[in-house]
Write a protein that holds these residues in place. Structure first.
Motif, PDB file in Angstrom:
ATOM      1  N   GLU A  32      21.193  -8.191   0.294  1.00  0.00           N
ATOM      2  CA  GLU A  32      20.074  -8.709  -0.707  1.00  0.00           C
ATOM      3  C   GLU A  32      18.975  -7.812   0.048  1.00  0.00           C
ATOM      4  N   ILE A  33      18.266  -8.451   0.993  1.00  0.00           N
ATOM      5  CA  ILE A  33      17.012  -7.931   1.897  1.00  0.00           C
ATOM      6  C   ILE A  33      16.566  -6.620   2.014  1.00  0.00           C
ATOM      7  N   ASN A  34      18.543  -5.481   2.224  1.00  0.00           N
ATOM      8  CA  ASN A  34      17.832  -4.315   2.566  1.00  0.00           C
ATOM      9  C   ASN A  34      17.834  -3.372   1.142  1.00  0.00           C
ATOM     10  N   GLU A  35      19.225  -4.510   0.028  1.00  0.00           N
ATOM     11  CA  GLU A  35      18.179  -4.032  -1.629  1.00  0.00           C
ATOM     12  C   GLU A  35      17.032  -3.998  -1.757  1.00  0.00           C
ATOM     13  N   PHE A  36      16.833  -5.035  -0.867  1.00  0.00           N
ATOM     14  CA  PHE A  36      15.218  -5.416  -2.010  1.00  0.00           C
ATOM     15  C   PHE A  36      14.512  -4.254  -0.742  1.00  0.00           C
ATOM     16  N   LEU A  37      14.271  -3.879   0.099  1.00  0.00           N
ATOM     17  CA  LEU A  37      13.499  -3.195   1.205  1.00  0.00           C
ATOM     18  C   LEU A  37      13.498  -1.696   0.398  1.00  0.00           C
ATOM     19  N   LYS A  38      14.701  -1.618  -0.208  1.00  0.00           N
ATOM     20  CA  LYS A  38      15.173   0.086  -1.115  1.00  0.00           C
ATOM     21  C   LYS A  38      14.217   0.431  -2.311  1.00  0.00           C
ATOM     22  N   GLU A  39      14.124  -0.591  -3.008  1.00  0.00           N
ATOM     23  CA  GLU A  39      13.522  -0.838  -4.175  1.00  0.00           C
ATOM     24  C   GLU A  39      12.513  -0.699  -3.849  1.00  0.00           C
ATOM     25  N   TYR A  40      11.955  -1.767  -3.196  1.00  0.00           N
ATOM     26  CA  TYR A  40      10.646  -1.962  -2.846  1.00  0.00           C
ATOM     27  C   TYR A  40       9.840   0.454  -2.350  1.00  0.00           C
ATOM     28  N   ARG A  41      10.693   0.281  -1.014  1.00  0.00           N
ATOM     29  CA  ARG A  41       9.791   1.711  -0.411  1.00  0.00           C
ATOM     30  C   ARG A  41      10.267   2.565  -1.593  1.00  0.00           C
ATOM     31  N   GLU A  42      11.113   3.114  -2.968  1.00  0.00           N
ATOM     32  CA  GLU A  42      11.358   4.600  -3.703  1.00  0.00           C
ATOM     33  C   GLU A  42      10.624   3.559  -5.329  1.00  0.00           C
ATOM     34  N   SER A  43      10.394   2.275  -5.316  1.00  0.00           N
ATOM     35  CA  SER A  43       8.935   2.339  -6.190  1.00  0.00           C
ATOM     36  C   SER A  43       7.390   1.755  -6.169  1.00  0.00           C
ATOM     37  N   GLY A  44       7.527   2.909  -4.884  1.00  0.00           N
ATOM     38  CA  GLY A  44       6.267   2.746  -4.077  1.00  0.00           C
ATOM     39  C   GLY A  44       5.384   2.120  -3.512  1.00  0.00           C
ATOM     40  N   LYS A  45       5.588   0.307  -3.801  1.00  0.00           N
ATOM     41  CA  LYS A  45       5.231  -0.856  -3.341  1.00  0.00           C
ATOM     42  C   LYS A  45       4.528  -0.808  -2.022  1.00  0.00           C
ATOM     43  N   PHE A  46       5.362  -0.381  -1.158  1.00  0.00           N
ATOM     44  CA  PHE A  46       4.988  -0.095   0.512  1.00  0.00           C
ATOM     45  C   PHE A  46       3.553   0.723   0.241  1.00  0.00           C
ATOM     46  N   ASP A  47       3.578   1.893  -0.404  1.00  0.00           N
ATOM     47  CA  ASP A  47       2.567   2.301  -0.169  1.00  0.00           C
ATOM     48  C   ASP A  47       0.803   1.840  -0.395  1.00  0.00           C
ATOM     49  N   ALA A  48       1.160   1.419  -1.989  1.00  0.00           N
ATOM     50  CA  ALA A  48       0.152  -0.178  -2.229  1.00  0.00           C
ATOM     51  C   ALA A  48       0.222  -1.355  -1.067  1.00  0.00           C
ATOM     52  N   LEU A  49       0.841  -1.658  -0.663  1.00  0.00           N
ATOM     53  CA  LEU A  49       0.662  -2.703   0.465  1.00  0.00           C
ATOM     54  C   LEU A  49      -0.539  -2.269   1.511  1.00  0.00           C
ATOM     55  N   GLY A  50      -0.129  -0.461   1.552  1.00  0.00           N
ATOM     56  CA  GLY A  50      -0.372   0.130   2.516  1.00  0.00           C
ATOM     57  C   GLY A  50      -3.184   0.391   2.068  1.00  0.00           C
ATOM     58  N   ASP A  51      -1.967   0.886   1.184  1.00  0.00           N
ATOM     59  CA  ASP A  51      -3.664   0.767   0.047  1.00  0.00           C
ATOM     60  C   ASP A  51      -4.472  -1.184  -0.040  1.00  0.00           C
ATOM     61  N   LYS A  52      -3.871  -1.444  -0.158  1.00  0.00           N
ATOM     62  CA  LYS A  52      -4.446  -3.042  -0.506  1.00  0.00           C
ATOM     63  C   LYS A  52      -4.760  -3.335   1.665  1.00  0.00           C
ATOM     64  N   TRP A  53      -4.007  -3.725   2.638  1.00  0.00           N
ATOM     65  CA  TRP A  53      -4.417  -3.890   3.444  1.00  0.00           C
ATOM     66  C   TRP A  53      -4.671  -2.759   5.059  1.00  0.00           C
ATOM     67  N   LEU A  54      -4.213  -2.045   5.163  1.00  0.00           N
ATOM     68  CA  LEU A  54      -4.661  -1.494   5.473  1.00  0.00           C
ATOM     69  C   LEU A  54      -4.827   0.090   5.550  1.00  0.00           C
ATOM     70  N   LYS A  55      -5.891   0.297   4.693  1.00  0.00           N
ATOM     71  CA  LYS A  55      -6.533   1.857   4.298  1.00  0.00           C
ATOM     72  C   LYS A  55      -7.572   1.875   5.438  1.00  0.00           C
ATOM     73  N   GLU A  56      -8.039   1.167   6.056  1.00  0.00           N
ATOM     74  CA  GLU A  56      -9.438   2.009   7.210  1.00  0.00           C
ATOM     75  C   GLU A  56      -8.325   2.881   7.958  1.00  0.00           C
ATOM     76  N   TRP A  57      -6.919   1.867   8.841  1.00  0.00           N
ATOM     77  CA  TRP A  57      -6.127   2.602   9.523  1.00  0.00           C
ATOM     78  C   TRP A  57      -5.605   3.730   8.858  1.00  0.00           C
ATOM     79  N   LYS A  58      -5.199   3.637   7.867  1.00  0.00           N
ATOM     80  CA  LYS A  58      -4.330   4.622   7.331  1.00  0.00           C
ATOM     81  C   LYS A  58      -5.497   6.330   7.284  1.00  0.00           C
ATOM     82  N   ILE A  59      -6.710   5.725   7.088  1.00  0.00           N
ATOM     83  CA  ILE A  59      -7.119   6.874   7.388  1.00  0.00           C
ATOM     84  C   ILE A  59      -7.341   7.318   8.830  1.00  0.00           C
ATOM     85  N   SER A  60      -7.669   5.611   9.406  1.00  0.00           N
ATOM     86  CA  SER A  60      -7.754   6.638  11.025  1.00  0.00           C
ATOM     87  C   SER A  60      -7.081   7.399  11.726  1.00  0.00           C
TER      88      SER A  60
END
Length: 247
Positions: free
Chosen positions: A209-237
């Protein structure tokens, strides 16, 4: 979402264990509430499963025992997948790429992972982390300073008491930002790693069930949104340094 420990978890509640001392992934707000990358991920997982989410705060070394005893349903706490840990718990598919790297003295002799073979080094490690395990197994001639708090490990380097602190890339970058006058961050991985969500050994249904969730979460772009919310400075650097980002 904080509550006391218990022996049995109701079916409508997903109890998630974290060490809320690892910003920006797991931490507390100014009012003491859980927040960070892993907290948002846990809430999204609960929504996917149709369960409320309860987060329990544990010391790092207590997470796996709490999972084994059934006090929590899963661990979402920036946990690296290792063969040793996989003997005790079951892991989801990886959701973060990371690596052990170094915080070193600003004017010290270390410039790359290969320099860790230099005789007479003193290495700081956080107890029970993969940096600690790797140093213990691969640097037999080094003196290890093993502490329970990552900030104290970083201070050992900043104060010239240790040549390097071995920890993950995101944290090393953060500790360098706080100690730029006395330290350098070498983000080239000593060893590449991936993180997974841990569940009780043999609970294959929850893993699926967790693997299904992670796949859907990634495909919907929500990991990218997490990165922009919490890790934007890290991403740029990281992009400027030519280092692959975690998601």
């Amino acid at each position: 979402m904080m509550a006391g420990c218990k022996d049995a978890n109701p079916d409508d509640v997903l109890v998630v264990g974290m060490e809320l001392a690892y910003p920006p992934f797991e931490m507390k707000s100014q009012t003491g509430e859980p927040q960070g990358v892993s907290v948002d991920l846990a809430k999204a997982l609960g929504e996917h499963l149709g369960q409320e989410v309860e987060i329990l705060d544990f010391a790092w070394v207590g997470l796996i025992p709490s999972l084994q005893s059934g006090r929590i349903d899963c661990v979402i706490s920036s946990m690296t997948i290792t063969d040793q840990r996989a003997e005790k718990v079951s892991f989801s598919d990886p959701y973060v790429r990371n690596g052990i790297c170094m915080l070193v003295q600003k004017n010290g002799p270390l410039n790359s992972p290969k320099d860790l073979t230099t005789p007479g080094l003193t290495i700081a490690c956080k107890l029970g982390t993969t940096g600690h395990i790797w140093a213990r197994e691969n640097l037999p001639e080094a003196k290890l300073i093993v502490l329970e708090d990552s900030g104290n490990c970083a201070m050992e380097v900043a104060q010239g008491k240790a040549d390097a602190f071995l920890y993950d890339q995101v944290s090393i970058f953060q500790h360098w930002k706080r100690n730029q006058e006395t330290t350098r961050a070498i983000l080239e991985p000593v060893r590449s790693e991936v993180w997974g969500i841990g569940v009780k050994k043999g609970n294959d249904e929850l893993v699926a069930e967790i693997n299904e969730f992670l796949k859907e979460y990634r495909e919907s772009g929500k990991f990218d949104a997490l990165g922009d919310k919490w890790l934007k400075e890290w991403k740029i650097s990281f992009e400027k340094m030519g280092v692959s980002f975690v998601f």
